[in-house]
Design an enzyme around this catalytic site. Structure first.
Site, PDB file in Angstrom:
ATOM      1  N   HIS A   1      -6.990  -9.241   5.779  1.00  0.00           N
ATOM      2  CA  HIS A   1      -7.852  -9.856   4.767  1.00  0.00           C
ATOM      3  C   HIS A   1      -7.012 -10.181   3.534  1.00  0.00           C
ATOM      4  O   HIS A   1      -6.055  -9.468   3.228  1.00  0.00           O
ATOM      5  CB  HIS A   1      -8.957  -8.899   4.314  1.00  0.00           C
ATOM      6  CG  HIS A   1      -9.967  -8.608   5.371  1.00  0.00           C
ATOM      7  ND1 HIS A   1     -10.945  -9.503   5.739  1.00  0.00           N
ATOM      8  CD2 HIS A   1     -10.160  -7.505   6.134  1.00  0.00           C
ATOM      9  CE1 HIS A   1     -11.693  -8.969   6.688  1.00  0.00           C
ATOM     10  NE2 HIS A   1     -11.239  -7.754   6.954  1.00  0.00           N
TER      11      HIS A   1
ATOM     12  N   ASP B   1      -0.669  -3.835  -1.168  1.00  0.00           N
ATOM     13  CA  ASP B   1      -0.377  -5.230  -0.821  1.00  0.00           C
ATOM     14  C   ASP B   1       0.614  -5.290   0.336  1.00  0.00           C
ATOM     15  O   ASP B   1       1.633  -4.601   0.332  1.00  0.00           O
ATOM     16  CB  ASP B   1       0.178  -5.979  -2.051  1.00  0.00           C
ATOM     17  CG  ASP B   1       0.209  -7.485  -1.831  1.00  0.00           C
ATOM     18  OD1 ASP B   1      -0.674  -8.004  -1.108  1.00  0.00           O
ATOM     19  OD2 ASP B   1       1.110  -8.140  -2.378  1.00  0.00           O
ATOM     20  N   HIS B   2       0.277  -6.102   1.334  1.00  0.00           N
ATOM     21  CA  HIS B   2       1.079  -6.225   2.560  1.00  0.00           C
ATOM     22  C   HIS B   2       1.251  -4.885   3.263  1.00  0.00           C
ATOM     23  O   HIS B   2       2.319  -4.575   3.805  1.00  0.00           O
ATOM     24  CB  HIS B   2       2.428  -6.892   2.270  1.00  0.00           C
ATOM     25  CG  HIS B   2       2.270  -8.347   1.982  1.00  0.00           C
ATOM     26  ND1 HIS B   2       1.814  -8.812   0.777  1.00  0.00           N
ATOM     27  CD2 HIS B   2       2.455  -9.442   2.750  1.00  0.00           C
ATOM     28  CE1 HIS B   2       1.730 -10.137   0.813  1.00  0.00           C
ATOM     29  NE2 HIS B   2       2.111 -10.542   1.997  1.00  0.00           N
TER      30      HIS B   2
ATOM     31  N   HIS C   1      -6.297  -3.956   8.470  1.00  0.00           N
ATOM     32  CA  HIS C   1      -6.962  -2.696   8.815  1.00  0.00           C
ATOM     33  C   HIS C   1      -7.589  -2.800  10.202  1.00  0.00           C
ATOM     34  O   HIS C   1      -7.743  -3.881  10.758  1.00  0.00           O
ATOM     35  CB  HIS C   1      -8.013  -2.288   7.762  1.00  0.00           C
ATOM     36  CG  HIS C   1      -9.221  -3.166   7.662  1.00  0.00           C
ATOM     37  ND1 HIS C   1     -10.292  -2.869   6.842  1.00  0.00           N
ATOM     38  CD2 HIS C   1      -9.546  -4.331   8.280  1.00  0.00           C
ATOM     39  CE1 HIS C   1     -11.212  -3.811   6.964  1.00  0.00           C
ATOM     40  NE2 HIS C   1     -10.785  -4.706   7.817  1.00  0.00           N
TER      41      HIS C   1
ATOM     42  N   GLU D   1     -14.090  -9.239   0.257  1.00  0.00           N
ATOM     43  CA  GLU D   1     -13.329  -9.107   1.495  1.00  0.00           C
ATOM     44  C   GLU D   1     -13.230 -10.457   2.199  1.00  0.00           C
ATOM     45  O   GLU D   1     -12.194 -10.824   2.749  1.00  0.00           O
ATOM     46  CB  GLU D   1     -14.032  -8.087   2.397  1.00  0.00           C
ATOM     47  CG  GLU D   1     -13.333  -7.824   3.707  1.00  0.00           C
ATOM     48  CD  GLU D   1     -14.180  -6.940   4.597  1.00  0.00           C
ATOM     49  OE1 GLU D   1     -13.655  -5.934   5.080  1.00  0.00           O
ATOM     50  OE2 GLU D   1     -15.365  -7.254   4.807  1.00  0.00           O
TER      51      GLU D   1
ATOM     52  N   HIS E   1      -6.691  -6.491  12.019  1.00  0.00           N
ATOM     53  CA  HIS E   1      -6.783  -7.851  11.481  1.00  0.00           C
ATOM     54  C   HIS E   1      -6.564  -7.781   9.979  1.00  0.00           C
ATOM     55  O   HIS E   1      -6.584  -6.696   9.402  1.00  0.00           O
ATOM     56  CB  HIS E   1      -8.142  -8.470  11.807  1.00  0.00           C
ATOM     57  CG  HIS E   1      -9.279  -7.694  11.230  1.00  0.00           C
ATOM     58  ND1 HIS E   1      -9.834  -6.600  11.864  1.00  0.00           N
ATOM     59  CD2 HIS E   1      -9.937  -7.822  10.057  1.00  0.00           C
ATOM     60  CE1 HIS E   1     -10.785  -6.103  11.101  1.00  0.00           C
ATOM     61  NE2 HIS E   1     -10.871  -6.807   9.994  1.00  0.00           N
TER      62      HIS E   1
ATOM     63  N   CYS F   1     -14.052  -5.954  14.651  1.00  0.00           N
ATOM     64  CA  CYS F   1     -13.200  -5.236  13.681  1.00  0.00           C
ATOM     65  C   CYS F   1     -12.654  -3.935  14.265  1.00  0.00           C
ATOM     66  O   CYS F   1     -11.804  -3.293  13.649  1.00  0.00           O
ATOM     67  CB  CYS F   1     -13.964  -4.952  12.393  1.00  0.00           C
ATOM     68  SG  CYS F   1     -14.476  -6.450  11.557  1.00  0.00           S
TER      69      CYS F   1
END
Ligand code: NI
Length: 138
Positions: free
Chosen positions: A42, A80-81, A15, A124, A40, A34
């Site tokens: 997580h 996811d991904h 994100h 996170e 980046h 951020c």
């Protein structure tokens, strides 16, 4: 008596924290690194807590396989991904983990019997976590 069943799931996603309602300077101040344009990633740990009576016939609060199915269809397959900024839910909403937690709560709640979803908790990083649950009178 109410019993609780919790299960954890993993989602890797990227994100970038950036609000169109803030200036470039305000974005940098609010989100720091951020706000980096490249984003980046997580490895989010998502915990789902389900509440209810222990069903006499099964001795369980919830059928784990059906919970896994709901989470897979609603959350894992979607996020996811993924780049969270590209998801329709975050077109007009900053993909902070607070907002991700709220959205996941709502997505799961819509698929479960009323009142059964108690808490969605997202880790996170090893130091940050977020929780969403319904207030008593909401
Ligand atoms: Ni982040």
């Amino acid at each position: 008596m109410t019993a609780y069943f919790g299960r954890r799931y993993m989602v890797s996603a990227s994100h970038r924290l950036h609000s169109d309602q803030l200036s470039a300077e305000e974005n940098r101040r609010a989100y720091g690194k951020c706000n980096n344009p490249h984003g980046h990633g997580h490895n989010y740990v998502i915990e789902v807590l389900v509440a209810g009576p222990v069903v006499a016939e099964t001795g369980m609060v919830v059928d784990m396989a059906s919970l896994d199915g709901i989470v897979k269809e609603t959350v894992l397959n979607r996020f996811d991904h993924a780049n969270l900024n590209m998801d329709a839910l975050f077109v007009n909403r900053v993909p902070t983990t607070e907002n991700l937690c709220r959205e996941i709560f709502t997505l799961l709640e819509d698929r479960m019997p009323a009142g059964r979803l108690h808490t969605v908790r997202i880790e996170e990083t090893e130091n940050n976590f977020f929780e969403c649950r319904r207030a008593e009178k909401e």
